[in-house]
Motif scaffolding. Sequence first.
Motif, PDB file in Angstrom:
ATOM      1  N   GLY A 195      -1.537  -9.559   5.508  1.00 49.96           N
ATOM      2  CA  GLY A 195      -2.120  -9.033   4.006  1.00 49.96           C
ATOM      3  C   GLY A 195      -2.834  -7.774   4.744  1.00 49.96           C
ATOM      4  O   GLY A 195      -3.715  -7.530   3.468  1.00 49.96           O
ATOM      5  N   GLU A 196      -2.885  -7.177   5.869  1.00 54.79           N
ATOM      6  CA  GLU A 196      -3.599  -6.200   6.085  1.00 54.79           C
ATOM      7  C   GLU A 196      -3.236  -4.725   6.369  1.00 54.79           C
ATOM      8  O   GLU A 196      -2.832  -4.624   7.148  1.00 54.79           O
ATOM      9  N   SER A 197      -4.093  -3.629   6.406  1.00 50.52           N
ATOM     10  CA  SER A 197      -3.625  -2.741   6.478  1.00 50.52           C
ATOM     11  C   SER A 197      -4.539  -1.506   6.268  1.00 50.52           C
ATOM     12  O   SER A 197      -5.769  -2.013   5.577  1.00 50.52           O
ATOM     13  N   VAL A 198      -4.169  -0.248   6.743  1.00 47.98           N
ATOM     14  CA  VAL A 198      -5.383   1.223   6.481  1.00 47.98           C
ATOM     15  C   VAL A 198      -4.615   1.850   6.975  1.00 47.98           C
ATOM     16  O   VAL A 198      -3.314   1.910   7.677  1.00 47.98           O
ATOM     17  N   ALA A 247       1.200  -1.148  -0.180  1.00 52.91           N
ATOM     18  CA  ALA A 247      -0.082   0.148   0.318  1.00 52.91           C
ATOM     19  C   ALA A 247       0.364   1.014   0.452  1.00 52.91           C
ATOM     20  O   ALA A 247       0.677   2.007  -0.460  1.00 52.91           O
ATOM     21  N   PHE A 248       2.323   0.967   0.605  1.00 53.16           N
ATOM     22  CA  PHE A 248       2.754   2.835   1.129  1.00 53.16           C
ATOM     23  C   PHE A 248       3.577   2.191  -0.513  1.00 53.16           C
ATOM     24  O   PHE A 248       3.356   3.391  -0.744  1.00 53.16           O
ATOM     25  N   GLN A 307      -1.640   8.157   6.024  1.00 53.22           N
ATOM     26  CA  GLN A 307      -0.828   6.935   7.197  1.00 53.22           C
ATOM     27  C   GLN A 307      -0.834   5.428   7.193  1.00 53.22           C
ATOM     28  O   GLN A 307      -2.511   5.139   6.450  1.00 53.22           O
ATOM     29  N   VAL A 308       0.136   4.541   6.639  1.00 53.48           N
ATOM     30  CA  VAL A 308       0.079   3.580   6.093  1.00 53.48           C
ATOM     31  C   VAL A 308       0.152   2.748   7.332  1.00 53.48           C
ATOM     32  O   VAL A 308       1.216   2.349   7.658  1.00 53.48           O
ATOM     33  N   ILE A 309      -0.581   2.213   7.819  1.00 54.90           N
ATOM     34  CA  ILE A 309      -1.160   1.317   9.102  1.00 54.90           C
ATOM     35  C   ILE A 309      -1.245   0.348   8.763  1.00 54.90           C
ATOM     36  O   ILE A 309      -2.533  -0.376   8.440  1.00 54.90           O
TER      37      ILE A 309
END
Length: 407
Positions: free
Chosen positions: A312-315, A209-210, A304-306
Amino acid sequence: MKPEAIQQLYTDTEEMLALQETGYVRQARQVIKLDTAQYTDEAQFSLEKERIFKRIPLMLAASCELNEPGAYKTMDIAGIPVLLVRGKDGEARAFLNSCTHRASPVAKGCGKAARFTCPYHGWSFGREGNLIGIASREDFGDIDPDEHGLTRFPVQEQSGLIWAILDPDAPADFSAFLGDFAEMLGGFGFENWHFGKRTVLEGTNWKLAFDAHLEFYHLPVLHRDTFGPEMGNVAQYQYHGPHFRLRHMGKRGEPTGFDNLSRLHGLPREEWPMEPLFSGEWILFPNVSINSFFQGGRGVILSQVIPGKTVGESVTIQTYLHETPQNDEERTAADELVSFIAHVVRDEDLPMSQDQQHILRSGYQKFVQFGRNEGGLQHFHRWVEHCVSADEARPLEQLVAAAPDLP
Ligand code: FES
Ligand SMILES: [Fe+2]
């Protein structure tokens, strides 16, 4: 702002103007390959949690999100529940969001509170994290309230941003890691800005994602329907320790609408307005990008990529801040911008990273590659590797002193 930081802003800008003038684009020395396991392996992810997310200062909030005593915000970072709150004394603090009775969260979401009362048995905690009330205290038995406040994480508030290290035993001085970069950000004056809106987008592995924030190579292709196929795909990078800036260069060399450096052309340095010195995208290692926008007045989106609970998960949390109070017209324009950026990331970037993750998990694709035009990605992944390979006992100063080579 320290004079060194101001000097650095001018140096960055002069260098960027010179690069624009000659059309020269700085490239990484080589193409590099990254093993697929970096994105899919749970053991790798566990190490990243221990050696990055529990060790490195994380930018968790803008100061204006906690704009008065009692203002609070909760977050979950790689499975660690965090409560940020501003105390009566004006100090921002970070706690484990866990009641010291039997581990219920003491707060949810964000808002303003005079105290935090646990929803399970009713213990209450002050805004400074102290245990102030034990329900049916005479029946519960004798414990020392002073020893049962919320677990506290070290915090540093600087340049209108709030950083914390998610290790209660970490030293309280983050300067080795933030370096001049945080000081340079001070020129935005975020401490006087206003909180606008927050958007939360679910996604895949945090690094996938980042990655999409760290290059412009994909702009005219993946975003042909939003930013448009005419958009240039070149980024210029300027590295500052683990952090960096990138500027959109459009077609080789040309400045673009994303970058207001053109306002400086032909002006002597003494006459430069300050604002263009902050142009471009600012990347705070390990997981934050800051982008300027000028729709509805000057603003930024902090992304913010948390990481989530699994590999396999982020928000992705997008927080829009604006410099001055907005009238209705400006608010409408800013709302459109915020919706547009959310749409681009939710409907274009994140679905792409879902597809990538699906393929990487198949096991057939053994590596991904970062080109000479994707230096920022090379830099980021080198720093991830650098942090992960150094054991927890290694102090942050040493981690920074032994920095990996530049791309
Ligand atoms: S868990 Fe909080 S009061 Fe019991
Ligand atoms: Fe994108």
